[in-house]
Design a protein around this motif. Structure first.
Motif, short mmCIF file in Angstrom:
data_model
loop_
_atom_site.label_atom_id
_atom_site.label_comp_id
_atom_site.label_asym_id
_atom_site.label_seq_id
_atom_site.Cartn_x
_atom_site.Cartn_y
_atom_site.Cartn_z
N ARG A 53 0.87 -1.12 0.22
CA ARG A 53 0.08 0.16 -0.06
C ARG A 53 0.85 1.18 0.00
O ARG A 53 0.55 2.12 -0.70
CB ARG A 53 -1.18 0.08 1.48
N LEU A 54 1.79 1.37 0.64
CA LEU A 54 2.81 2.48 1.08
C LEU A 54 3.65 2.69 -0.44
O LEU A 54 4.12 3.82 -0.65
CB LEU A 54 3.54 2.40 2.09
N TYR A 55 4.01 1.54 -1.00
CA TYR A 55 4.77 1.66 -2.29
C TYR A 55 3.86 1.86 -3.53
O TYR A 55 4.27 1.67 -4.59
CB TYR A 55 5.64 0.73 -2.56
N SER A 56 2.54 1.64 -3.29
CA SER A 56 1.65 1.70 -4.51
C SER A 56 1.81 2.96 -5.46
O SER A 56 1.94 2.69 -6.56
CB SER A 56 0.39 1.31 -4.09
N GLY A 57 1.92 4.04 -4.90
CA GLY A 57 1.95 5.31 -5.83
C GLY A 57 3.35 5.06 -6.73
O GLY A 57 3.34 5.42 -7.89
N MET A 58 4.49 4.72 -6.04
CA MET A 58 5.70 4.50 -6.90
C MET A 58 5.60 3.30 -7.66
O MET A 58 5.90 3.52 -9.09
CB MET A 58 6.96 4.18 -5.79
N ASN A 59 5.04 2.33 -7.44
CA ASN A 59 4.77 1.09 -8.42
C ASN A 59 3.91 1.51 -9.40
O ASN A 59 4.27 1.44 -10.74
CB ASN A 59 4.32 -0.12 -7.64
N ALA A 60 2.82 2.35 -9.38
CA ALA A 60 1.94 2.62 -10.46
C ALA A 60 2.69 3.64 -11.57
O ALA A 60 2.87 3.44 -12.69
CB ALA A 60 0.65 3.50 -10.00
N SER A 61 3.50 4.61 -10.74
CA SER A 61 4.54 5.47 -11.48
C SER A 61 5.28 4.60 -12.42
O SER A 61 5.64 4.88 -13.64
CB SER A 61 4.88 6.47 -10.86
N MET A 62 5.99 3.69 -11.76
CA MET A 62 7.03 2.91 -12.64
C MET A 62 6.28 2.01 -13.61
O MET A 62 6.82 1.91 -14.79
CB MET A 62 7.68 1.95 -11.59
N ASP A 63 4.90 1.55 -13.63
CA ASP A 63 4.19 0.98 -14.42
C ASP A 63 4.15 1.65 -15.76
O ASP A 63 4.29 1.33 -16.98
CB ASP A 63 3.01 0.30 -14.02
N GLU A 64 3.59 3.07 -15.41
CA GLU A 64 3.64 3.96 -16.47
C GLU A 64 4.66 4.50 -17.05
O GLU A 64 4.57 4.51 -18.41
CB GLU A 64 2.65 5.41 -15.92
N ILE A 65 5.66 4.54 -16.42
CA ILE A 65 6.97 4.79 -17.08
C ILE A 65 7.42 3.78 -18.13
O ILE A 65 7.93 3.99 -19.23
CB ILE A 65 8.11 5.28 -16.00
N CYS A 66 7.31 2.38 -17.48
CA CYS A 66 7.82 1.46 -18.28
C CYS A 66 6.95 1.12 -19.43
O CYS A 66 7.48 0.70 -20.20
CB CYS A 66 7.72 0.17 -17.48
N ALA A 67 5.68 1.46 -19.48
CA ALA A 67 4.78 1.60 -20.61
C ALA A 67 5.27 2.28 -21.73
O ALA A 67 4.82 1.92 -22.99
CB ALA A 67 3.39 1.67 -20.22
N GLU A 68 6.04 3.13 -21.54
CA GLU A 68 6.58 3.94 -22.49
C GLU A 68 7.88 3.66 -23.48
O GLU A 68 8.04 4.15 -24.41
CB GLU A 68 6.85 5.42 -22.12
#
Length: 166
Positions: free
Chosen positions: A121-136
């Protein structure tokens, strides 16, 4: 046959040096930002930063003996005892007899998965951002980035070993 003037070669070398410096600066900035994020996470769950680092090592490489964990973390065994006490009191780890050890007194430290959802839960924001970055990036680029990061991580481990004399 292509001829490159010496000015072009010098310019190319300068651009490459500048890019290499930029990469190093960005890695330092990443280290700082990750340290700040980890500090906030550890504060939220009532641990010290070093406790969270050790919990991560136990989660990745455990179960571990306390001496193996101390080596991986670069900590004195006496310091590690306090860390393990805090982690155990907070319900993040258990110490149990190591069935693999010839010494019947030997223990292994194991992370308890019941609390993982708090960390996710605490790392979910960073994980979501990483997913968006990797999708590029395409697969080839992601392989290149992963290789670069692995090699930088290995270089950091080597530098740490050099400083600790291991």
């Amino acid at each position: 046959m292509s001829f490159i003037s010496s000015d072009e070669g010098v310019g190319s070398a300068r651009r490459r040096r500048r890019l290499a410096v930029s990469v190093k600066q960005e890695l330092r900035e990443l280290r700082t930002q990750m340290a700040l994020l980890n500090h906030q996470v550890s504060s939220q769950i009532g641990l010290k930063d070093v406790d969270l680092d050790c919990l991560d090592l136990i989660g990745k490489h455990g179960p571990l003996s306390p001496s193996a964990l101390a080596r991986r973390a670069g900590l004195h065994p006496a310091t590690l005892t306090g860390i393990l006490d805090r982690l155990q009191r907070a319900g993040w780890i258990i110490r149990e007899r190591d069935p693999e050890a010839s010494d019947r007194r030997a223990i292994a430290v194991r992370a308890l998965p019941a609390r993982n959802s708090e960390l996710f839960r605490l790392y979910s924001g960073m994980n979501a951002s990483m997913d968006e970055i990797c999708a590029e990036y395409d697969e080839r680029e992601l392989r290149l980035i992963a290789d670069f990061l692995r090699r930088v991580t290995d270089a950091g481990a080597d530098a740490t070993a050099d400083l600790t004399g291991e």
